[in-house]
Design a protein around this motif. Structure first.
Motif, PDB file in Angstrom:
ATOM      1  N   LEU A 187       1.081  -1.295  -0.153  1.00 32.16           N
ATOM      2  CA  LEU A 187      -0.433   0.168   0.289  1.00 32.16           C
ATOM      3  C   LEU A 187       0.549   1.175   0.080  1.00 32.16           C
ATOM      4  CD1 LEU A 187      -3.133  -0.810   2.530  1.00 32.16           C
ATOM      5  CD2 LEU A 187      -2.821  -1.175  -0.030  1.00 32.16           C
ATOM      6  N   ALA A 188       2.058   1.336   0.794  1.00 30.84           N
ATOM      7  CA  ALA A 188       2.698   2.631   0.891  1.00 30.84           C
ATOM      8  C   ALA A 188       3.362   2.337  -0.707  1.00 30.84           C
ATOM      9  CB  ALA A 188       4.150   2.390   1.585  1.00 30.84           C
ATOM     10  N   ALA A 189       3.654   1.929  -1.125  1.00 30.87           N
ATOM     11  CA  ALA A 189       4.326   1.950  -2.740  1.00 30.87           C
ATOM     12  C   ALA A 189       3.528   2.383  -3.297  1.00 30.87           C
ATOM     13  CB  ALA A 189       5.051   0.267  -2.728  1.00 30.87           C
ATOM     14  N   ARG A 190       2.188   1.894  -3.472  1.00 28.55           N
ATOM     15  CA  ARG A 190       1.200   2.099  -4.102  1.00 28.55           C
ATOM     16  C   ARG A 190       0.627   3.778  -4.166  1.00 28.55           C
ATOM     17  NH1 ARG A 190      -3.076  -2.487  -4.853  1.00 28.55           N
ATOM     18  NH2 ARG A 190      -2.372  -4.250  -5.918  1.00 28.55           N
ATOM     19  N   HIS A 191       0.751   4.378  -2.985  1.00 36.03           N
ATOM     20  CA  HIS A 191       0.468   5.282  -2.479  1.00 36.03           C
ATOM     21  C   HIS A 191       1.638   6.507  -3.157  1.00 36.03           C
ATOM     22  CE1 HIS A 191      -1.369   8.874   0.069  1.00 36.03           C
ATOM     23  NE2 HIS A 191      -0.404   9.154   0.420  1.00 36.03           N
ATOM     24  N   GLU A 228      -5.854   1.614  -8.486  1.00 28.98           N
ATOM     25  CA  GLU A 228      -5.592   0.466  -7.838  1.00 28.98           C
ATOM     26  C   GLU A 228      -6.422  -0.482  -6.834  1.00 28.98           C
ATOM     27  OE1 GLU A 228      -2.240  -0.699  -7.981  1.00 28.98           O
ATOM     28  OE2 GLU A 228      -1.939   0.550  -9.835  1.00 28.98           O
ATOM     29  N   VAL A 229      -7.113   0.747  -5.754  1.00 36.45           N
ATOM     30  CA  VAL A 229      -8.263   0.825  -4.953  1.00 36.45           C
ATOM     31  C   VAL A 229      -9.592  -0.648  -5.610  1.00 36.45           C
ATOM     32  CG1 VAL A 229      -9.677   1.319  -3.454  1.00 36.45           C
ATOM     33  CG2 VAL A 229      -7.800   2.540  -3.675  1.00 36.45           C
ATOM     34  N   ALA A 230      -9.634  -0.079  -7.006  1.00 35.54           N
ATOM     35  CA  ALA A 230     -10.685  -1.149  -7.605  1.00 35.54           C
ATOM     36  C   ALA A 230      -9.861  -2.650  -7.725  1.00 35.54           C
ATOM     37  CB  ALA A 230     -10.606  -0.538  -8.438  1.00 35.54           C
ATOM     38  N   ARG A 231      -8.880  -2.614  -8.006  1.00 34.15           N
ATOM     39  CA  ARG A 231      -8.223  -3.816  -7.531  1.00 34.15           C
ATOM     40  C   ARG A 231      -7.448  -4.096  -7.299  1.00 34.15           C
ATOM     41  NH1 ARG A 231      -4.226  -1.722 -10.415  1.00 34.15           N
ATOM     42  NH2 ARG A 231      -4.918  -2.528 -13.085  1.00 34.15           N
ATOM     43  N   PHE A 232      -7.171  -3.501  -6.082  1.00 40.28           N
ATOM     44  CA  PHE A 232      -7.066  -4.781  -4.561  1.00 40.28           C
ATOM     45  C   PHE A 232      -8.598  -5.178  -3.883  1.00 40.28           C
ATOM     46  CE2 PHE A 232      -7.516  -4.529   0.015  1.00 40.28           C
ATOM     47  CZ  PHE A 232      -5.591  -4.668   0.250  1.00 40.28           C
ATOM     48  N   LEU A 252     -12.630  -9.539  -2.834  1.00 39.50           N
ATOM     49  CA  LEU A 252     -13.562 -10.019  -3.005  1.00 39.50           C
ATOM     50  C   LEU A 252     -13.335 -11.275  -4.085  1.00 39.50           C
ATOM     51  CD1 LEU A 252     -15.547  -7.815  -4.409  1.00 39.50           C
ATOM     52  CD2 LEU A 252     -15.952  -8.458  -2.161  1.00 39.50           C
ATOM     53  N   GLU A 253     -12.612 -12.567  -4.403  1.00 37.02           N
ATOM     54  CA  GLU A 253     -12.245 -13.000  -5.188  1.00 37.02           C
ATOM     55  C   GLU A 253     -11.230 -13.728  -3.913  1.00 37.02           C
ATOM     56  OE1 GLU A 253      -9.833 -12.867  -8.332  1.00 37.02           O
ATOM     57  OE2 GLU A 253     -10.644 -11.583  -9.641  1.00 37.02           O
ATOM     58  N   ARG A 254     -10.672 -13.511  -3.360  1.00 38.70           N
ATOM     59  CA  ARG A 254     -10.819 -14.421  -1.748  1.00 38.70           C
ATOM     60  C   ARG A 254     -12.036 -15.079  -0.450  1.00 38.70           C
ATOM     61  NH1 ARG A 254      -5.903 -11.137  -2.562  1.00 38.70           N
ATOM     62  NH2 ARG A 254      -6.760  -9.970  -0.917  1.00 38.70           N
ATOM     63  N   PRO A 281     -18.111   3.301  -7.443  1.00 40.27           N
ATOM     64  CA  PRO A 281     -16.706   2.445  -7.846  1.00 40.27           C
ATOM     65  C   PRO A 281     -15.642   2.828  -6.602  1.00 40.27           C
ATOM     66  CG  PRO A 281     -17.069   5.185  -8.676  1.00 40.27           C
ATOM     67  CD  PRO A 281     -18.810   4.619  -7.865  1.00 40.27           C
ATOM     68  N   PRO A 282     -14.799   2.029  -6.868  1.00 40.26           N
ATOM     69  CA  PRO A 282     -14.288   2.043  -5.558  1.00 40.26           C
ATOM     70  C   PRO A 282     -13.450   3.425  -5.111  1.00 40.26           C
ATOM     71  CG  PRO A 282     -13.550  -0.112  -6.926  1.00 40.26           C
ATOM     72  CD  PRO A 282     -14.288   0.949  -7.696  1.00 40.26           C
ATOM     73  N   ARG A 283     -12.893   3.998  -4.019  1.00 43.05           N
ATOM     74  CA  ARG A 283     -12.085   4.957  -4.154  1.00 43.05           C
ATOM     75  C   ARG A 283     -10.830   4.687  -2.669  1.00 43.05           C
ATOM     76  NH1 ARG A 283     -17.362   6.197  -3.433  1.00 43.05           N
ATOM     77  NH2 ARG A 283     -17.121   6.012  -0.970  1.00 43.05           N
ATOM     78  N   ALA A 284     -10.432   5.700  -2.760  1.00 45.97           N
ATOM     79  CA  ALA A 284      -9.202   5.734  -1.896  1.00 45.97           C
ATOM     80  C   ALA A 284      -9.109   4.940  -0.488  1.00 45.97           C
ATOM     81  CB  ALA A 284      -8.403   6.543  -1.848  1.00 45.97           C
ATOM     82  N   VAL A 285     -10.281   6.420  -0.177  1.00 42.70           N
ATOM     83  CA  VAL A 285     -11.615   6.370   0.991  1.00 42.70           C
ATOM     84  C   VAL A 285     -11.853   4.834   1.464  1.00 42.70           C
ATOM     85  CG1 VAL A 285     -13.269   7.026   0.696  1.00 42.70           C
ATOM     86  CG2 VAL A 285     -12.317   7.413   2.572  1.00 42.70           C
ATOM     87  N   TRP A 286     -11.823   3.677   1.097  1.00 44.14           N
ATOM     88  CA  TRP A 286     -12.361   2.564   1.021  1.00 44.14           C
ATOM     89  C   TRP A 286     -11.646   2.326   2.198  1.00 44.14           C
ATOM     90  CZ3 TRP A 286     -15.778  -0.595  -3.704  1.00 44.14           C
ATOM     91  CH2 TRP A 286     -15.905   0.610  -3.284  1.00 44.14           C
TER      92      TRP A 286
END
Length: 366
Positions: A180-184, A203-207, A212-214, A344-349
């Protein structure tokens, strides 16, 4: 899993069924099981002695579930049980709910309040054995469990992760923190603010999609009798810190045993600070099946981990007011509706997850 059709034709059948309906062998308790025709609609247990006025909630609960008849079983000495059975019988009859049988059980013997003959109900009581009955065998075959006592049920949700699980969690926390630090950092390095925000949201959407798959894969794994490894369990526990992920896990709960098995396993294995989402999902799965005692104990675990955890507080309110599981279940959104509702996914999630991963918090996982 739905409650199997248990044929309860005798007092011994009822006494054999009750521990499987509540999840443990009761003591100093009143158990009320309500039916509509041959179908058991709900089973509720009350500690004895009951608090003044507490039993007044029983008839409204049974009416909400369209219950037309009920049987009562009181566990304990006559001085404790008889006044409560008399009160509940009066309440049910006033509510136009037929009492098909009322029993007192103590020391491996039972007495029937519905029987006025010494032939069928001798003064010394009638011996019974729940262990080898046809009803118990049917319940076990359908996956129902009757633990020895309430303490055993409580222990079934207590922490059991141990050193290996703690070490696995530390590894997962370190890897996630780095990721997460690298993405930020990449997002902050973008030259335009709009591009930075868009990149981060992607990136949040991918995360979230991976999480959800897990969740779905874990449900499938437990449905087939499998079990997550320590690092997989730790990662899923952290995934659930993201509300969108937790809510999808909640929306997916159905009658399969897999949900109870998965969320009980995670509730026990996760580090205590990480357990609130999984314990709340265990409570939801237990409540879905009518296992209110287990649901209540799971909520205790959730609120011990996070006293302000909103899902646990909501479910505790529902249990306190004896709401029917269907009242909330029927309002649960589908995954597609969750997408529409949350957008849609947002960083605040990821904010709750980042809080768990903060070094000041993870130095002591418990």
């Amino acid at each position: 899993m739905t409650t199997p059709k248990l044929v309860l034709s005798t007092p011994a059948d009822i006494l054999s069924a009750v521990p499987y309906l509540v999840g443990f062998h009761p003591a100093d308790s009143l158990v009320v099981t309500g039916s509509t025709g041959p179908e058991v609609r709900l089973t509720t247990r009350w500690d004895l002695p009951a608090d003044p006025g507490e039993l007044d909630r029983l008839v409204p609960l049974l009416r909400r579930e369209a219950v037309s008849s009920a049987f009562l079983v009181g566990y304990g000495p006559g001085a404790l049980v008889t006044p409560v059975v008399d009160e509940v019988t009066r309440l049910l009859r006033a509510g136009d709910i037929r009492v098909t049988e009322s029993l007192r059980a103590e020391g491996g013997r039972y007495w029937s309040y519905s029987c006025g003959s010494a032939t069928c109900c001798p003064a010394e009581g009638t011996p019974y054995d729940t262990g080898g009955s046809r009803v118990a065998a049917t319940a076990v075959m359908h996956g129902l469990v009757a633990l020895p006592d309430r303490g055993s049920l409580r222990r079934s949700v207590q922490p059991s992760g141990g050193t290996r699980m703690r070490q696995a969690t530390l590894r997962v926390v370190a890897a996630l923190r780095t990721r997460l630090a690298a993405r930020h950092a990449v997002a902050e390095a973008a030259t335009e603010a709009a591009t930075s925000a868009a990149d981060l949201d992607e990136e949040v959407a991918r995360f979230v999609g991976e999480a959800l798959e897990r969740v779905r894969a874990a449900i499938g794994l437990y449905d087939s009798g499998g079990r997550l490894g320590d690092e997989e369990a730790a990662r899923l526990g952290l995934d659930l810190a993201v509300i969108r992920v937790r809510d999808e896990a909640w929306a997916l709960i159905d009658d399969r045993d897999a949900h109870l098995a998965l969320w009980r396993d995670l509730t026990r294995r996760l580090e205590p600070r990480h357990a609130a989402p999984a314990a709340s999902l265990l409570a939801a799965a237990a409540w879905h099946r009518g296992e209110c005692a287990l649901a209540g104990m799971a909520l205790e675990r959730a609120l011990a981990a996070d006293p302000g955890y909103s899902m646990a507080l909501l479910l505790r309110q529902a249990l306190t007011h004896m709401m029917s599981p269907a009242m909330l279940r029927d309002r649960m959104p589908t995954p597609a509706e969750l997408d529409d509702e949350m957008g849609p996914p947002r960083a605040v999630w990821l904010t709750p997850l980042r809080a768990l991963l903060a070094p000041a918090q993870t130095g002591s996982l418990s």
